[in-house]
Scaffold this active site. Structure first.
Site, short mmCIF file in Angstrom:
data_model
loop_
_atom_site.label_atom_id
_atom_site.label_comp_id
_atom_site.label_asym_id
_atom_site.label_seq_id
_atom_site.Cartn_x
_atom_site.Cartn_y
_atom_site.Cartn_z
CE LYS A 169 -3.65 7.27 -3.79
NZ LYS A 169 -3.16 6.53 -4.97
CD GLU A 244 6.96 4.15 8.59
OE1 GLU A 244 8.18 4.16 8.30
OE2 GLU A 244 6.56 4.04 9.76
CB CYS A 278 11.90 2.98 1.94
SG CYS A 278 11.27 1.57 2.84
CD GLU A 375 13.91 7.32 -1.66
OE1 GLU A 375 12.99 8.13 -1.83
OE2 GLU A 375 13.85 6.40 -0.83
P1 NAP Z 1 4.71 8.97 -3.76
O1 NAP Z 1 4.76 9.57 -5.09
O2 NAP Z 1 4.86 9.83 -2.58
O3 NAP Z 1 3.33 8.18 -3.71
C1 NAP Z 1 2.91 7.46 -2.59
C2 NAP Z 1 1.41 7.42 -2.54
O4 NAP Z 1 0.90 8.73 -2.32
C3 NAP Z 1 0.76 6.93 -3.85
O5 NAP Z 1 -0.39 6.19 -3.53
C4 NAP Z 1 0.41 8.23 -4.52
O6 NAP Z 1 -0.61 8.11 -5.47
C5 NAP Z 1 -0.02 9.06 -3.33
N1 NAP Z 1 -0.03 10.51 -3.53
C6 NAP Z 1 0.73 11.24 -4.37
N2 NAP Z 1 0.40 12.56 -4.25
C7 NAP Z 1 -0.56 12.64 -3.32
C8 NAP Z 1 -1.32 13.72 -2.74
N3 NAP Z 1 -1.15 14.99 -3.13
N4 NAP Z 1 -2.22 13.44 -1.79
C9 NAP Z 1 -2.41 12.18 -1.39
N5 NAP Z 1 -1.75 11.12 -1.89
C10 NAP Z 1 -0.83 11.34 -2.84
O7 NAP Z 1 5.78 7.83 -3.58
P2 NAP Z 1 6.13 6.66 -4.59
O8 NAP Z 1 7.01 7.22 -5.65
O9 NAP Z 1 4.91 5.95 -4.99
O10 NAP Z 1 6.94 5.69 -3.64
C11 NAP Z 1 8.31 5.78 -3.48
C12 NAP Z 1 8.65 6.48 -2.20
O11 NAP Z 1 8.12 5.80 -1.08
C13 NAP Z 1 10.14 6.51 -1.95
O12 NAP Z 1 10.52 7.78 -1.49
C14 NAP Z 1 10.35 5.47 -0.87
O13 NAP Z 1 11.50 5.64 -0.11
C15 NAP Z 1 9.12 5.62 -0.09
N6 NAP Z 1 8.87 4.42 0.71
C16 NAP Z 1 8.99 4.50 2.06
C17 NAP Z 1 8.79 3.40 2.85
C18 NAP Z 1 8.92 3.48 4.33
O14 NAP Z 1 8.32 2.66 4.99
N7 NAP Z 1 9.66 4.40 4.88
C19 NAP Z 1 8.43 2.19 2.27
C20 NAP Z 1 8.32 2.13 0.89
C21 NAP Z 1 8.53 3.27 0.13
P3 NAP Z 1 -0.37 7.64 -7.00
O15 NAP Z 1 0.96 6.99 -7.09
O16 NAP Z 1 -1.50 6.71 -7.24
O17 NAP Z 1 -0.45 8.87 -7.87
#
Ligand code: NAP
Ligand code: MG
Length: 471
Positions: A169, A244, A278, A375
């Site tokens: 997804k 991650e 990240c 963040e």
């Molecule tokens: P997010 O809101 O946690 O979303 C990540 C993914 O999870 C999206 O596909 C989102 O879907 C999905 N999601 C949200 N709620 C969910 C639930 N209840 N059940 C299952 N899936 C769910 O994060 P983001 O804002 O997109 O990304 C930014 C974050 O990612 C930052 O904190 C960044 O640091 C972190 N990040 C970490 C790494 C690493 O490798 N450590 C790399 C890149 C980014 P939708 O968006 O489609 O609603």
């Protein structure tokens, strides 16, 4: 959506719009997968996992297939980059890197099928004891929007090299490259159902996927908040997880560092990808005696970062990925002001800027302020002074996160004393940001669980099985 090797709509008829980050115009309409669609995808992945065409594919053929997929990604890199730039606003320089990095990641994983070994152990007389690494089964992979194509390659590469199948997804706002990738898979002999793509929101599609009773692992990249929720859900059946998550990484500059090089790297460390990364070095700690000199160098470097249309060849930073994210990032300007920080470099935001946020450095910051602890995920950093190693290690570690760090000094002993005391999954010395698939990547503390890439990924995508045979 791509399920069981076929392009299918959601029977519910539910759809959502994919929007261009630059123009805010409608790009295309995508299917919103509900529980029923997710169930169909998981069943397709389960069937594929048991299908001899995949289960019994020998290691050389699995390797060959991954190489073939890598070549297709590379051949189509320009188109994949364009799709990511449209959806998430990243400059073409950034999204081209995503696409080429994705090809390299897939090639890295193509090397593994022929090198996954168990061990033979000491055996009792008349017995033979050994271990095997068995694939887990169906992996639910969920990623964020900030590196769509490379995150896809990390997840799919690891799962396929170890003989698993995947339901993937993407983030709802950046699903185009995943769908194009599925079209590329159709040009290969990958058995149907080995990779399935479901599109939709986290709340609906993601939730249906992580709660599905027939998944064996959840591989997640995203926020710490959602990561914690996934861990809770996974505890119900002890579903395997790798997480991650976020970061608030320290970028540490000692007085003996190559200051011009450090300043150039510090700017890149929080401005690359508009700061939507990240591992961004968003807390810049500078030793007191060089504080002013370094701040001047950094200000000069920051001015070289052109903000603009992702498709303009001079652009280094495009707009932020979405209206929602723009509002979140800019809200931190008010938080910073209320907490007593001031803008050293940058400017406040007008309403007619589109989704652009300009490179911003905050001064008069203490490490306990919200802008130093939370963040922000935009092109925003805080500069803070420090006196000695003990102090900077204490401040550097004073965060819930532990994803990355960068340390700048010409003194080898000081470098190693500092790196060994930092709680961070990746530490760069006199550099920042290099990530290669050979190296394990992941976080200490609330930046995650498990590692992706490197040899450790193979462990995290397999179960160790012990065999004791009576001869
Ligand atoms: P997010 O809101 O946690 O979303 C990540 C993914 O999870 C999206 O596909 C989102 O879907 C999905 N999601 C949200 N709620 C969910 C639930 N209840 N059940 C299952 N899936 C769910 O994060 P983001 O804002 O997109 O990304 C930014 C974050 O990612 C930052 O904190 C960044 O640091 C972190 N990040 C970490 C790494 C690493 O490798 N450590 C790399 C890149 C980014 P939708 O968006 O489609 O609603
Ligand atoms: Mg989202």
């Amino acid at each position: 959506m791509f399920i069981g090797g076929e392009w299918v709509p959601s029977p519910s008829g539910q759809t959502y719009d994919s929007v261009d980050a630059m123009t805010q115009q409608h790009l295309t309409t995508l299917q919103l997968a509900g529980a029923e669609d997710v169930d169909r995808a998981v069943r397709a992945a389960r069937r594929a996992f048991q299908d001899p065409a995949w289960k019994d594919m020998n290691a050389y053929n699995r390797s060959r297939l991954l190489l073939e997929i890598a070549d297709l990604v590379e051949d189509n890199a320009e188109e994949l980059a364009t799709l990511d730039s449209r959806a998430m606003g990243g400059s073409m320089a950034l999204t081209r890197w995503f696409a080429h990095h994705a090809a390299e990641v897939l090639r890295y994983y193509a090397g593994w099928p022929t090198k996954i070994f168990g061990q033979s152990g000491p055996s009792e007389a008349g017995q033979l004891t050994y271990t095997l690494r068995q694939p887990l089964g169906v992996v639910a992979s969920i990623v964020g929007w900030n590196g769509p194509m490379d995150a896809l390659a990390w997840k799919v590469g690891a799962a396929l090299s170890t003989g698993n199948t995947v339901v993937f997804k993407p983030a709802d706002s950046t699903s185009l490259t995943a769908l194009r990738f599925a079209e590329l898979l159709e040009q290969t002999s990958l058995p149907a159902g080995v990779v399935n793509i479901v599109t939709g929101s986290g709340r609906v599609t993601g939730e249906a996927l992580i709660t599905h009773p027939d998944i064996d692992k959840i591989a997640f990249t995203g926020s710490t908040a959602v990561g914690k929720h996934i861990m809770e859900v996974a505890s119900g059946r002890l579903t395997r997880i790798t997480l991650e998550l976020g970061g608030k990484s320290p970028f540490i500059v000692y007085d003996d560092a190559d200051l011009p090089a450090a300043a150039k790297s510090a700017a890149a460390a929080f401005l690359s990808g508009s700061g939507e990364g990240c591992v961004c070095g968003t807390r810049i700690f500078v030793q007191k005696s060089v504080r002013e000199q370094f701040a001047d160098l950094l200000a000069t470097e920051m001015k070289t970062w052109n903000v603009g249309d992702p498709f303009h060849p001079d652009t280094m930073m495009g707009p932020l990925a979405s209206r929602e994210h723009y509002d979140r990032v800019t809200s931190y300007f008010d938080v910073a002001r209320e907490d007593g920080a001031s803008i050293a470099v940058g400017r406040e935001h007008g309403t007619d800027d589109g989704l652009f946020v300009f490179p911003t450095l905050f001064d008069n910051v203490t490490n306990d302020m919200r802008i130093a602890q939370e963040e922000i995920f935009g092109p925003v950093a805080a500069i803070m002074p420090f006196t000695d190693t003990d102090e900077v290690v204490r401040l550097g570690n004073d965060t819930i996160y532990g994803l990355a760090a960068s340390v700048w000094t010409r003194d080898l002993s000081r470098a190693h004393r500092t790196t060994s005391a930092l709680q961070a999954g990746t530490v760069w010395v006199n550099t920042w940001g290099q990530m290669t698939p050979e190296q394990p990547f992941g976080g200490f503390k609330q930046s995650g669980i498990g590692r992706e890439n490197g040899y450790t990924a193979i462990d995290d995508y397999t179960e160790l099985q012990t065999l004791i045979v009576h001869l």
